[in-house]
Scaffold this motif. Sequence first.
Motif, PDB file in Angstrom:
ATOM      1  N   ALA A 242       0.826  -1.213   0.000  1.00 30.55           N
ATOM      2  CA  ALA A 242       0.000   0.000   0.000  1.00 30.55           C
ATOM      3  C   ALA A 242       0.856   1.257   0.000  1.00 30.55           C
ATOM      4  CB  ALA A 242      -0.933   0.000   1.207  1.00 30.55           C
ATOM      5  N   GLY A 243       1.897   1.276   0.825  1.00 28.42           N
ATOM      6  CA  GLY A 243       2.774   2.440   0.872  1.00 28.42           C
ATOM      7  C   GLY A 243       3.448   2.711  -0.452  1.00 28.42           C
ATOM      8  N   ALA A 244       3.908   1.645  -1.116  1.00 25.25           N
ATOM      9  CA  ALA A 244       4.526   1.814  -2.438  1.00 25.25           C
ATOM     10  C   ALA A 244       3.509   2.334  -3.449  1.00 25.25           C
ATOM     11  CB  ALA A 244       5.123   0.485  -2.909  1.00 25.25           C
ATOM     12  N   ALA A 245       2.270   1.833  -3.378  1.00 17.81           N
ATOM     13  CA  ALA A 245       1.229   2.298  -4.298  1.00 17.81           C
ATOM     14  C   ALA A 245       0.918   3.776  -4.084  1.00 17.81           C
ATOM     15  CB  ALA A 245      -0.037   1.456  -4.121  1.00 17.81           C
ATOM     16  N   VAL A 246       0.882   4.209  -2.832  1.00 16.00           N
ATOM     17  CA  VAL A 246       0.648   5.627  -2.541  1.00 16.00           C
ATOM     18  C   VAL A 246       1.752   6.481  -3.165  1.00 16.00           C
ATOM     19  CG1 VAL A 246       0.660   7.360  -0.691  1.00 16.00           C
ATOM     20  CG2 VAL A 246      -0.710   5.290  -0.448  1.00 16.00           C
ATOM     21  N   GLY A 247       2.986   6.017  -3.060  1.00 15.69           N
ATOM     22  CA  GLY A 247       4.100   6.765  -3.646  1.00 15.69           C
ATOM     23  C   GLY A 247       3.969   6.943  -5.148  1.00 15.69           C
ATOM     24  N   PHE A 248       3.305   5.984  -5.799  1.00 19.68           N
ATOM     25  CA  PHE A 248       3.095   6.049  -7.248  1.00 19.68           C
ATOM     26  C   PHE A 248       1.715   6.596  -7.624  1.00 19.68           C
ATOM     27  CE2 PHE A 248       6.645   3.072  -7.228  1.00 19.68           C
ATOM     28  CZ  PHE A 248       7.367   3.461  -8.343  1.00 19.68           C
ATOM     29  N   LYS A 249       0.951   7.042  -6.623  1.00 21.92           N
ATOM     30  CA  LYS A 249      -0.408   7.551  -6.854  1.00 21.92           C
ATOM     31  C   LYS A 249      -1.280   6.538  -7.589  1.00 21.92           C
ATOM     32  CE  LYS A 249       0.491  12.533  -6.731  1.00 21.92           C
ATOM     33  NZ  LYS A 249       0.312  13.816  -7.421  1.00 21.92           N
ATOM     34  N   THR A 250      -1.187   5.291  -7.147  1.00 20.37           N
ATOM     35  CA  THR A 250      -1.956   4.211  -7.747  1.00 20.37           C
ATOM     36  C   THR A 250      -3.023   3.734  -6.764  1.00 20.37           C
ATOM     37  OG1 THR A 250      -0.024   3.496  -9.040  1.00 20.37           O
ATOM     38  CG2 THR A 250      -1.811   1.905  -8.775  1.00 20.37           C
ATOM     39  N   ARG A 251      -4.241   3.587  -7.235  1.00 21.68           N
ATOM     40  CA  ARG A 251      -5.341   3.118  -6.392  1.00 21.68           C
ATOM     41  C   ARG A 251      -5.010   1.735  -5.831  1.00 21.68           C
ATOM     42  NH1 ARG A 251     -10.520   3.629 -10.132  1.00 21.68           N
ATOM     43  NH2 ARG A 251     -11.580   2.996  -8.197  1.00 21.68           N
ATOM     44  N   PHE A 252      -5.431   1.500  -4.583  1.00 24.91           N
ATOM     45  CA  PHE A 252      -5.002   0.274  -3.897  1.00 24.91           C
ATOM     46  C   PHE A 252      -6.074  -0.180  -2.918  1.00 24.91           C
ATOM     47  CE2 PHE A 252      -3.142  -2.010  -0.372  1.00 24.91           C
ATOM     48  CZ  PHE A 252      -2.220  -2.859  -0.961  1.00 24.91           C
ATOM     49  N   LEU A 253      -6.230  -1.501  -2.823  1.00 20.60           N
ATOM     50  CA  LEU A 253      -7.071  -2.077  -1.780  1.00 20.60           C
ATOM     51  C   LEU A 253      -6.466  -3.399  -1.330  1.00 20.60           C
ATOM     52  CD1 LEU A 253      -9.768  -1.718  -0.191  1.00 20.60           C
ATOM     53  CD2 LEU A 253     -10.754  -3.361  -1.813  1.00 20.60           C
ATOM     54  N   ALA A 254      -6.457  -3.623  -0.027  1.00 21.94           N
ATOM     55  CA  ALA A 254      -6.056  -4.907   0.544  1.00 21.94           C
ATOM     56  C   ALA A 254      -7.302  -5.680   0.939  1.00 21.94           C
ATOM     57  CB  ALA A 254      -5.151  -4.702   1.749  1.00 21.94           C
TER      58      ALA A 254
END
Length: 302
Positions: A242-254
């Motif tokens: 999730a943290g890596a996705a935030v850095g890339f501004k990519t939508r994410f769900l766990a």
Amino acid sequence: MPANRFRLHLIGSLTAVCLLALFMVYLPAQVSTSQSRSGARVDESAPVDIVVQGALDSELRPLLAALEDKRELQLAAWTFWRGRIAGQNVVISRTEVGPINAVAATVLATTNFRPRLIINQGTAGANDADLKFFDIIAGESTVDYGAFHSEPAKAGEGIQLSRSSPMSHRLRLEGKKLVPFQSFPGDEEILKMTLAAKYTHGRVLKGVIGSAFEFNREIDRLLWVRRTFGASSEDMESAFAAGAAVGFKTRFLAIRIISDSEFNAPQIQGVAGEYCAALVLDVIKHWFSQGQQQRWSTCLTR
């Protein structure tokens, strides 16, 4: 060496170099496209709609079975399969276990496939005594419960969790100001779809998904993680992806399924990973169908 032989040797060498250069230029073009069973050319360099992650093979089987025209891609130590589900471009990622693998696989996925959405899914242990095995947690947020600092204590004063407080991760978004994240939010649209999905093996609940490179079996520690970080479950990958996705501004769900609980069912349920992947498959198919309906509505109103 006679002059004629030298000229022939030079011409032969130059020809070999030119052929090699042409081959190197031509090869990427061949690698970047492939042909599907329908005969259509597939552009491997195009962005994909979604990347679905799982650490173990058992967490990926239903997804890989549904992936049409799949091509396996090995990027360093991490394996990806690219193909189509419900006519949309999908990549399945075997992240492997733990924070290092989760971050590396997520970075590789975002830079190579540029997905619209990442779903990290798989098994988890329970931090909430009310959860039963096969219950599924859809992550309104994810948190690193291994991120804490302790107050000073002298030798012989023991180890007390009560002296520890959560720490935030900090990301320098777009290279500007550092932004603190005590947790990472989940994508609201996919969260709602997950909570509305049909599931017969247990409950689908909204909650905080905890992650750390730990396997905790002490009840008091599980309760401390629940109390201190608000985590309903614990795994080893979600928060770091999730943290890596935030850095890339990519939508994410766990999305995590309870495979074991020290409170009521300590034995790991091996089939849990497949139940979770099957639910995730239904969710992404529904997301694709919603997107297609929206595109049709846009076309009809023009």
